[in-house]
Enzyme design. Sequence first.
Site, PDB file in Angstrom:
ATOM      1  N   ASP A 178       0.827  -1.190   0.000  1.00  0.00           N
ATOM      2  CA  ASP A 178       0.000   0.000   0.000  1.00  0.00           C
ATOM      3  C   ASP A 178       0.872   1.254   0.000  1.00  0.00           C
ATOM      4  O   ASP A 178       1.879   1.334   0.717  1.00  0.00           O
ATOM      5  CB  ASP A 178      -0.883  -0.018   1.250  1.00  0.00           C
ATOM      6  CG  ASP A 178      -1.871   1.115   1.301  1.00  0.00           C
ATOM      7  OD1 ASP A 178      -2.722   1.191   0.397  1.00  0.00           O
ATOM      8  OD2 ASP A 178      -1.798   1.923   2.249  1.00  0.00           O
ATOM      9  N   GLU A 220      14.731 -15.335  -0.596  1.00  0.00           N
ATOM     10  CA  GLU A 220      15.182 -16.404   0.302  1.00  0.00           C
ATOM     11  C   GLU A 220      14.171 -17.548   0.362  1.00  0.00           C
ATOM     12  O   GLU A 220      14.526 -18.669   0.739  1.00  0.00           O
ATOM     13  CB  GLU A 220      15.364 -15.856   1.722  1.00  0.00           C
ATOM     14  CG  GLU A 220      16.518 -14.882   1.890  1.00  0.00           C
ATOM     15  CD  GLU A 220      16.530 -14.318   3.311  1.00  0.00           C
ATOM     16  OE1 GLU A 220      15.827 -14.885   4.182  1.00  0.00           O
ATOM     17  OE2 GLU A 220      17.224 -13.317   3.539  1.00  0.00           O
TER      18      GLU A 220
END
Length: 534
Positions: A199, A248
């Site tokens: 956002d 990751e």
Amino acid sequence: MSDSWWRSAVIYQIYPRSFADANGDGVGDLPGIRSRLPYLRDLGVDAVWLSPFYLSPQADAGYDVADYRVVDPLFGTVDDARDLVADAHDLGLRVIVDLVPNHSSDQHAWFQQALAEGPGSPLRERYHFRDGRGDLPPNDWPSIFGGPAWTRVPDGQWYLHLFAPEQPDFNWDHPAVADEFRTILRFWLDLGVDGFRIDVAHGLVKEAGLPDIGRATEWHLLDVGESPCFDRDGVHEIYRSWRRILDEYQGERIAVAEAWAPSLARVADYVRPDELHQAFNFSYLATPWEATAQRSVIEASLAAMRAVGAPTTWTLSNHDVVRHTNRLLQKNEGDVAGRKPTEVDPVAGLRRARAASLLLLALPGSAYLYQGEELGLPEVIDLPPEVRQDPAFHRATGQDGYRDGCRVPLPWSGTTAPYGFGPEGGPSWLPQPASWASLSVEAQDGVAGSTLTLYRDALALRRKLLSGDDLAWPEAPEGLLVLDRGPGFRCTVNMGAAPVRFTPPGELLLTSGPIGGTPTEIELPPDTTVWWQI
């Protein structure tokens, strides 16, 4: 080119409070969403994006977060969120959650402690607290929601909030803020989510010194333009650090930027190879329904994203703008994005909306759908003031406060409200129109020609026939927009005011509405789209 899932995904936005209510309190919740996941699988989307469901006082429908690791009891529990993600994965759906890093709730523990400790508190450095200029705010910045972007606290200092006063902006120059959000990312990634919609991704970093804008202005998310508050270059290092975290994790976890920037080139900066994966294409959403303008924004969007190796995204509606069943027909000069809804012919509005949806789904890249558009829901423009909850509604300036009309709860079944949104006879947090009985999922399911059937057919054909980023523009009569995707697919749209006759280019696959003519000469009415196998 990578075949990563997110490059061509169709992602369905769920506004949790308005999707499905499991416990009968009138507000949608996570168990309600879980119960409807098979519907989304059958619709044919690839992923869902959930608007905020975190602990919040709900001053701005959950975009004022008090705790980013807790689910608000209004929506359920963290276990409900975990179960929802697991169920979605079992159905072949991915889950993207909203992240709100520009600001917190004023009830967030950090902000409350900063208020309690007073001026000079180290906690105040995690937000933008400043002394004023006498009785005036520290600078001339306005709030997106109207009025000044500063509120004074009892000890005399002011704090910055680019949105509502209940939404103080974080100071992203403070290392504790960056550390906190890295742990928040890992919390939800460890729970299993497939990514984040960010956002106000363009708002985290402010110009050093918080300088005046120097002119009187009112802001709307769609036209802030160049300012010291938004789209500062410093945001990009934040997103590079987030990308390293996302990489990751197995399964191609992604991040999508809600980035309102002055140009497509500036938006493309957010999706460079070491930053975020996608950015919303608001230039497309705000483009008028006209063939030359549409072709221009499509070409410009594709070129801007290709320059950085990112997919283009396309959307027509979301929780902040007027539904495109109304917006594309509105005549508000200079307001093509629909800040304030107006009455339109519902039949003509739906016809144009269906045509626009088939065009969107024919384009290369990733498509975002907003809940209820597959039902052809119109904007609700006659909500009484006492039920409206948009925090900007009662302000004189800013974002106008008319976002509630696109947030009315969905109709699922039955002939009377709440149309299966919650338990029979229960309430809904915003009233649903009587006309929605004919637009419910139950009323449209399996019905030839219904908007729901159109979306299901289009999504199935898109998955089967469309791949890659290639796009060609064959010559076309005036008023028509014609594009080819290889191999063997053509989309023809009549954006003019009169029917157009032409020889069919191949086998008709799908139409957004009735067409005329003969097998050897098609007559394509205005506001109609046809897909062909050529």
